[in-house]
Design a protein around this motif. Structure first.
Motif, PDB file in Angstrom:
ATOM      1  N   THR A 113       0.839  -1.077  -0.076  1.00  0.00           N
ATOM      2  CA  THR A 113       0.018  -0.211   0.077  1.00  0.00           C
ATOM      3  C   THR A 113       0.811   1.235  -0.077  1.00  0.00           C
ATOM      4  O   THR A 113       1.807   1.153   0.431  1.00  0.00           O
TER       5      THR A 113
ATOM      6  N   ASN B 161      -5.311  -0.095   0.501  1.00  0.00           N
ATOM      7  CA  ASN B 161      -4.819   1.194   1.235  1.00  0.00           C
ATOM      8  C   ASN B 161      -5.709   2.219   2.089  1.00  0.00           C
ATOM      9  O   ASN B 161      -5.549   2.849   3.051  1.00  0.00           O
ATOM     10  N   ASP B 162      -7.068   2.056   1.496  1.00  0.00           N
ATOM     11  CA  ASP B 162      -8.083   2.932   2.354  1.00  0.00           C
ATOM     12  C   ASP B 162      -8.169   2.344   3.627  1.00  0.00           C
ATOM     13  O   ASP B 162      -8.372   3.003   4.729  1.00  0.00           O
TER      14      ASP B 162
ATOM     15  N   SER C 212      -5.196   3.195   5.818  1.00  0.00           N
ATOM     16  CA  SER C 212      -5.282   4.436   6.353  1.00  0.00           C
ATOM     17  C   SER C 212      -5.978   4.735   7.519  1.00  0.00           C
ATOM     18  O   SER C 212      -6.064   5.489   8.467  1.00  0.00           O
ATOM     19  N   ARG C 213      -7.221   4.157   7.269  1.00  0.00           N
ATOM     20  CA  ARG C 213      -8.354   4.301   8.423  1.00  0.00           C
ATOM     21  C   ARG C 213      -7.565   3.484   9.918  1.00  0.00           C
ATOM     22  O   ARG C 213      -8.089   4.318  10.841  1.00  0.00           O
TER      23      ARG C 213
END
Length: 214
Positions: free
Chosen positions: A42, A60-61, A64-65
């Motif tokens: 990622t 990747n989302d 990030s979260r």
């Protein structure tokens, strides 16, 4: 008050969160890094290591979260390093070099006292010798209203699950069969602990599941 949560925690298809025989060459046990491959691909991981590139997308989302609104971390001793017993000359400062990726206070569960370890980038490791509850209380205070992230390893997460302290878990199911290692949920009844699944998304290299207490 913020939540107590597990985030970005990788599991094999057969439920293992780490392999056996942790050492310097195998920080998550033999073959343990295979369940983390989704993360290594990622943009988030590359940026954490000062690199450009990496893949965008669902994986990747969720990566990030996992770092959003985190005010403090709790780690088990084995997550900090492969050292067993006393700390010796205290030269071991973690797997991450001089600038760990936490950037918050980190509370490390251990049976052996050690002075706080101040690192670059805002990370300070505090070594807690009086148990899970004490570490959680200290982490909540340090988080100052933000979330406390239980980073692992398996035994640490299981301990906080048994305490009923975890509000939410983001688990990442990697397409790997380890066959042996540290099993996350053996002997635990998640519905009895109040958990239900609220999200499930296939990513590029793994499947992301979010469990919350009802």
């Amino acid at each position: 008050m913020g939540k107590v949560r597990v985030a970005g925690f990788s599991l094999s298809l057969d439920g293992y969160g780490a392999g056996l025989h942790q050492d310097l060459e195998n920080p998550i046990g033999v073959r343990g890094l295979e369940i983390m491959r989704w993360f290594f691909e990622t943009k988030v991981f590359q940026a954490m290591h000062g690199q450009s590139g990496g893949a965008a997308g669902v994986d990747n989302d969720f990566a990030s979260r996992a770092f959003e609104n985190v005010g403090a971390w709790i780690l088990g001793r084995n997550m900090f390093g492969p050292i067993r017993g006393t700390w010796g000359d205290e030269s071991w400062k973690g797997w991450w070099g001089d600038t760990p990726p936490y950037h918050t206070p980190v509370f490390v569960l251990t049976h052996y006292a050690r002075a706080p370890l101040v690192m670059n980038g805002g990370t300070t490791f505090y070594f807690v010798t009086d148990g899970l509850q004490s570490a959680l209380e200290q982490a909540r205070e340090a988080a100052n209203g933000k979330d406390v992230r239980i980073g692992g390893g398996v035994s640490t997460i299981r301990g906080y699950l048994r305490m009923g302290a975890i509000d939410e878990m983001h688990l990442v199911l990697s397409p790997v069969l380890l066959g042996e290692g540290e099993h996350l949920f053996g002997g635990l009844n998640l519905p009895q602990l109040g958990f239900g699944q609220v999200e499930a998304f296939p990513g590029e290299n793994a499947t992301h599941m979010v469990l919350k207490k009802s």
